[in-house]
Write a protein that holds these residues in place. Structure first.
Motif, short mmCIF file in Angstrom:
data_model
loop_
_atom_site.label_atom_id
_atom_site.label_comp_id
_atom_site.label_asym_id
_atom_site.label_seq_id
_atom_site.Cartn_x
_atom_site.Cartn_y
_atom_site.Cartn_z
N UNK A 176 -9.86 31.25 14.80
CA UNK A 176 -10.83 30.77 13.81
C UNK A 176 -11.15 29.29 14.08
N UNK A 177 -10.10 28.52 14.34
CA UNK A 177 -10.29 27.09 14.62
C UNK A 177 -11.18 26.90 15.84
N UNK A 178 -11.01 27.77 16.87
CA UNK A 178 -11.83 27.64 18.08
C UNK A 178 -13.31 27.82 17.77
N UNK A 179 -13.64 28.79 16.92
CA UNK A 179 -15.05 28.98 16.58
C UNK A 179 -15.64 27.71 15.98
N UNK A 180 -14.87 27.09 15.11
CA UNK A 180 -15.38 25.87 14.47
C UNK A 180 -15.50 24.72 15.47
N UNK A 181 -14.50 24.60 16.37
CA UNK A 181 -14.60 23.47 17.31
C UNK A 181 -15.75 23.65 18.27
N UNK A 182 -16.05 24.91 18.65
CA UNK A 182 -17.20 25.12 19.54
C UNK A 182 -18.48 24.66 18.84
N UNK A 183 -18.61 25.00 17.56
CA UNK A 183 -19.80 24.60 16.80
C UNK A 183 -19.87 23.07 16.69
N UNK A 184 -18.74 22.47 16.36
CA UNK A 184 -18.72 21.02 16.22
C UNK A 184 -19.08 20.35 17.55
N UNK A 185 -18.53 20.89 18.67
CA UNK A 185 -18.82 20.30 19.97
C UNK A 185 -20.31 20.42 20.28
N UNK A 186 -20.92 21.55 19.90
CA UNK A 186 -22.36 21.72 20.15
C UNK A 186 -23.17 20.70 19.38
N UNK A 187 -22.78 20.47 18.11
CA UNK A 187 -23.48 19.47 17.31
C UNK A 187 -23.33 18.09 17.94
N UNK A 188 -22.12 17.82 18.44
CA UNK A 188 -21.87 16.53 19.05
C UNK A 188 -22.74 16.33 20.29
N UNK A 189 -22.88 17.40 21.10
CA UNK A 189 -23.72 17.30 22.30
C UNK A 189 -25.17 17.05 21.91
N UNK A 190 -25.66 17.75 20.87
CA UNK A 190 -27.05 17.58 20.47
C UNK A 190 -27.33 16.13 20.09
N UNK A 191 -26.47 15.57 19.26
CA UNK A 191 -26.66 14.18 18.82
C UNK A 191 -26.44 13.22 19.99
N UNK A 192 -25.39 13.49 20.77
CA UNK A 192 -25.03 12.58 21.85
C UNK A 192 -26.12 12.48 22.90
N UNK A 193 -26.65 13.61 23.34
CA UNK A 193 -27.70 13.57 24.36
C UNK A 193 -28.94 12.86 23.83
N UNK A 194 -29.24 13.07 22.53
CA UNK A 194 -30.40 12.38 21.95
C UNK A 194 -30.21 10.87 22.03
#
Lengths: 482, 105
Positions: B65-83
């Protein structure tokens, strides 16, 4: 009303304001800020008068509504309220560093994002599960990435954003790897269940120590503890000033909430002594680095950045004591310290925002002769600086005093000596600001200092709070009981 | 299927490679990729512990369950970071850490 209604209300408020910002194209964006302030104040009233802390059964084991959780929720709300006031005051500077037509330069979003930060902080205050703790912390961190880099035509803001992004993500990596090991060792994600496993830990303590080290590195980045404090001055200097204020109070509080929650099971485990030793070393290093580096600063924002590192040192020192002393508990002292730190830091940043708007500079020289330009602001800043230095009869005294009491009670004399010397150093660099305001002459043709009535009311209230909490700290001392 | 130690070794290696990359490389995009590698290492650790820590004969679902959340969080981080990195590139025409020098006291 269950406590989690408050977070839902804040998120709905933020989303609603974003919708207004998107569709009401002719609206003055400042109105969004005023609506946000009114909404946050309403939620704060709800927290004080309407929360039934026994009514959160649907979220068993996930969500605590103890006194500490409710206190940190209040802290987040007050902090957001003040940041919104400062953001409205800072709006002209912000808009000058953005592209687009006047009125369509992203001010609306800038006024909505603090609400999501606030919701993240409030969740974090209550989370007692690794999953919730991690997601809440990341909600806060990722929103901070956006707002730190918000002034897109200002290189300083962009650089601060990139530095914060990389070091924030690095700390997330350490923290998550540590959490993964904590889960692996105990097979649980609930902190209470983890504590049950760790209390009876019979095996080798090496993996526990490894996990503890990973978690400490991750959280040291978040709270700004030496030797992981190097990002703080640059990020604080480059970020828009209201966001710097939020970082300095909100982000620090966030780090300490997570630290306190994670320390609880670790301090009950066989590695208790190693944890306390590591906290003590971090606290000593942070006190020394923060205070010595602050002495030579000539930029007020960087000075406040090093000051926030120094305060993190005192907070860590309270935790490093590890046991109650003189009727006060480490967690209680951290809560009291953060409460008073919020008041005095926000006061300093409020004056900085006004001076920055008028003079275009964050340097200490911009404060020269402030006593002649605006006796009111100069007096407010004197109170803030005296309180940050820890002068008796101001709010900042009790936090420092109680953390010294704790560390003396624990018999850690080396750390106590470092802390006393550090507090003495503090007097020098905080009073340097006062010298600029009262003894130096203002630059000729210095522009007048203008600020709204709302900001004036906020500054007056903060001044009153600094004095009242310094003379009569009763409202906060109820947190101290072990 | 390997052993728990094997998976932990691989994830530890991934984490170390990521950390080394963050400290050694000078290009912000590559640093950012290394950061993602560190998060993936943590995810691999979680999944391995989850698969080998059986509860009543089933994998421990908490970790997954924790892995699903971290994948989502990492995706959000990439979106903001690349911007943010794109915004920096448009302002400065560079993505090297040596060129970030406009802040300082």
């Amino acid at each position: 009303m269950p406590a989690y209604f408050l977070e839902i209300a804040i998120v709905l408020l933020g989303l609603g304001l974003l919708m207004v910002d998107a569709f009401a194209t002719t609206l003055d964006r400042r109105l969004l800020g005023h609506l946000g302030i009114a909404g946050v104040a309403a939620v704060l009233a709800g927290l004080v008068f309407g929360v039934d802390s026994s009514a959160s059964e649907p979220l068993w084991g996930f969500y605590a509504t103890d006194t500490a959780a409710l206190f940190y929720k209040g802290l987040a709300l007050v902090c957001t309220l003040l940041v919104l006031v400062l953001a409205l005051e800072y709006a002209p500077v912000l808009e000058s560093y953005r592209d687009g037509r006047p009125g369509r330069r992203g001010l609306g979003e800038f006024l909505c994002l603090p609400l999501f930060l606030c919701a993240g902080l409030m969740w974090m205050a209550s989370m007692t599960d690794l999953l919730g703790l991690f997601v809440a912390l990341e909600t806060v961190t990722i929103t901070f990435y956006v707002v730190v880099a918000y002034m897109r035509r200002n290189l300083g803001s962009l650089e601060a954003g990139v530095k914060y992004l990389i070091l924030g993500a690095l700390s997330t990596g350490f923290l998550l790897y540590g959490l993964a090991w904590l889960f692996g060792l105990t097979g649980q994600t609930n902190l209470a269940a983890i504590q049950t496993v760790l209390v009876d830990w019979k095996g080798d303590t090496t993996p526990l120590l490894f996990t503890m080290a990973l978690l400490m590195v991750g959280l040291s980045f978040k709270v700004g503890a030496a030797p992981f404090q190097f990002w703080i001055p640059d990020v604080y200097q480059g970020a828009p000033t209201p966001i710097t204020a939020f970082l300095s109070v909100g982000s620090k509080a966030a780090g300490f909430i997570v630290l306190i929650r994670l320390l609880e099971p670790l301090l009950a485990s066989p590695i208790r002594h190693a944890v306390l030793l590591m906290l003590g070393v971090l606290a000593g290093a942070t006190l020394i680095v923060g205070n010595l580096a602050a002495i030579s600063q000539s930029n007020f924002k960087r000075l406040l950045a090093y000051s926030s590192i120094a305060h993190a040192g005192f907070l860590l020192m309270a935790l490093a004591a590890g046991q109650p002393a003189g009727g006060v508990s480490p967690n209680g002292v951290v809560a009291l310290y953060l409460g008073t730190y919020l008041v005095m830091t926000m006061l300093a940043f409020a004056v900085l925002v006004i001076v920055r708007k008028a003079g275009g500079s964050d340097e200490l020289t911009a404060f020269n002769g402030l006593s002649q330009r605006s006796p009111f602001l100069a007096f407010a800043l004197v109170l803030a600086m005296a309180s940050l230095a820890g002068v008796p009869l101001t709010a900042g005294f009790f936090g420092k005093f109680f953390s010294l009491v704790l560390i003396a009670g624990a018999g850690q004399w080396a750390l106590l000596t470092v802390a006393v010397v550090a507090a003495a150093c503090g007097f020098y660099y905080y009073f340097k600001v006062i010298r600029c305001m009262y003894w130096n002459d203002p630059v000729s043709e210095a522009p007048p200092l203008v600020f709204s009535q709302l900001t004036r009311v906020a500054i007056i209230l903060l001044c009153v709070a600094v004095v009242v909490l310094g003379v009569y700290p009763k409202p906060l001392t109820c947190l101290l009981a072990p | 299927m390997g052993t728990l130690n094997g998976y932990l070794l691989v994830s530890g290696l991934l984490f170390t490679i990521g950390l080394t990359g963050v400290m050694v490389r000078r290009n912000i995009i590559i640093i950012f990729m290394c950061l993602e590698l560190m998060l993936s290492a943590a995810n691999l650790t979680l999944v391995a512990f989850s698969r080998f820590g059986l509860v009543n004969g089933l994998p421990n679902h908490h970790g997954q369950l924790l892995v699903f959340f971290t994948i989502t969080v990492a995706a959000a981080e990439v979106a903001v970071g690349l911007a943010i990195i794109v915004a920096l590139y448009r302002a400065k025409q560079t993505v090297h850490v040596e060129d970030l020098k406009s802040l300082g006291g």
